[in-house]
Design a protein around this motif. Structure first.
Motif, mmCIF file in Angstrom:
data_model
loop_
_atom_site.group_PDB
_atom_site.id
_atom_site.type_symbol
_atom_site.label_atom_id
_atom_site.label_comp_id
_atom_site.label_asym_id
_atom_site.label_seq_id
_atom_site.Cartn_x
_atom_site.Cartn_y
_atom_site.Cartn_z
ATOM 1 N N VAL A 134 13.666 -60.211 -20.827
ATOM 2 C CA VAL A 134 13.902 -58.939 -21.503
ATOM 3 C C VAL A 134 15.077 -58.251 -20.813
ATOM 4 C CG1 VAL A 134 11.525 -58.594 -22.280
ATOM 5 C CG2 VAL A 134 12.223 -57.693 -20.089
ATOM 6 N N HIS A 167 8.878 -51.381 -28.592
ATOM 7 C CA HIS A 167 8.250 -52.696 -28.561
ATOM 8 C C HIS A 167 7.390 -52.838 -27.310
ATOM 9 C CE1 HIS A 167 11.402 -53.504 -31.513
ATOM 10 N NE2 HIS A 167 10.596 -54.461 -31.953
ATOM 11 N N VAL A 207 5.802 -55.814 -24.895
ATOM 12 C CA VAL A 207 5.952 -57.223 -24.567
ATOM 13 C C VAL A 207 4.844 -57.606 -23.594
ATOM 14 C CG1 VAL A 207 7.498 -58.994 -23.660
ATOM 15 C CG2 VAL A 207 8.460 -56.990 -24.809
ATOM 16 N N SER A 223 5.112 -54.497 -33.734
ATOM 17 C CA SER A 223 6.079 -54.330 -32.648
ATOM 18 C C SER A 223 5.595 -54.956 -31.342
ATOM 19 C CB SER A 223 6.393 -52.849 -32.440
ATOM 20 O OG SER A 223 5.220 -52.136 -32.108
ATOM 21 N N LEU A 224 4.653 -55.908 -31.439
ATOM 22 C CA LEU A 224 4.146 -56.601 -30.257
ATOM 23 C C LEU A 224 4.846 -57.942 -30.124
ATOM 24 C CD1 LEU A 224 1.938 -56.593 -27.979
ATOM 25 C CD2 LEU A 224 0.627 -58.051 -29.528
ATOM 26 N N ILE A 225 5.296 -58.243 -28.911
ATOM 27 C CA ILE A 225 5.900 -59.536 -28.604
ATOM 28 C C ILE A 225 5.026 -60.187 -27.542
ATOM 29 C CG2 ILE A 225 7.929 -60.736 -27.716
ATOM 30 C CD1 ILE A 225 9.530 -58.195 -28.656
ATOM 31 N N ASP A 226 4.361 -61.276 -27.908
ATOM 32 C CA ASP A 226 3.462 -61.973 -26.993
ATOM 33 C C ASP A 226 4.201 -63.144 -26.375
ATOM 34 O OD1 ASP A 226 1.457 -63.291 -25.632
ATOM 35 O OD2 ASP A 226 0.018 -63.197 -27.285
ATOM 36 N N ALA A 227 4.572 -63.018 -25.105
ATOM 37 C CA ALA A 227 5.302 -64.070 -24.396
ATOM 38 C C ALA A 227 4.417 -64.732 -23.346
ATOM 39 C CB ALA A 227 6.550 -63.475 -23.742
ATOM 40 N N SER A 263 3.263 -60.326 -20.944
ATOM 41 C CA SER A 263 3.730 -61.372 -20.056
ATOM 42 C C SER A 263 2.578 -61.919 -19.225
ATOM 43 C CB SER A 263 4.816 -60.830 -19.126
ATOM 44 O OG SER A 263 5.159 -61.783 -18.140
ATOM 45 N N ASN A 266 11.379 -66.924 -20.918
ATOM 46 C CA ASN A 266 11.628 -65.706 -21.685
ATOM 47 C C ASN A 266 12.197 -64.613 -20.781
ATOM 48 O OD1 ASN A 266 10.399 -66.585 -24.258
ATOM 49 N ND2 ASN A 266 8.553 -66.680 -23.007
ATOM 50 N N ARG A 320 0.346 -54.371 -32.142
ATOM 51 C CA ARG A 320 0.013 -55.569 -32.930
ATOM 52 C C ARG A 320 -0.097 -55.208 -34.404
ATOM 53 N NH1 ARG A 320 -3.864 -57.740 -29.870
ATOM 54 N NH2 ARG A 320 -2.504 -59.366 -29.083
#
Length: 87
Positions: free
Chosen positions: A12, A60, A62, A40-44, A64, A10, A36
């Motif tokens: 950004v 957002h 993110v 607007s939460l991106i769980d990578a 990691s 992944n 969450r």
């Protein structure tokens, strides 16, 4: 456009990152929960422990599994600081 590796294939966009922070403080935990709840939460992290929280200019958040130092190194890699030395 420079992309920063945040683990597990992944990435950004480096110019969209405002901050890379540790997830252990209460204000950051609240920020994660708000993102969450707001979608607007991106769980990578791929189920791993969250090591760093990346805040973007679009609002957002993110997550990691890489440490904040590793993510920050990817952002500053090849850039010159104010003294003209590469970081």
């Amino acid at each position: 456009m420079k992309l920063v590796d945040i683990g597990f294939g992944n990435a950004v966009s480096a110019h969209r990152v405002i901050a890379v922070v540790d997830p252990d403080s209460a204000p950051i935990k609240r920020m994660i929960q708000d993102a969450r709840d707001g979608g607007s939460l991106i769980d990578a992290t791929y189920g791993r422990k969250t090591q760093s929280v990346i805040v973007t200019d679009s609002g957002h958040i993110v997550l990691s599994a890489l440490s904040p130092g590793d993510v920050a190194l990817g952002i500053t890699d090849g850039q010159e600081d104010e003294n003209g030395t590469k970081g």
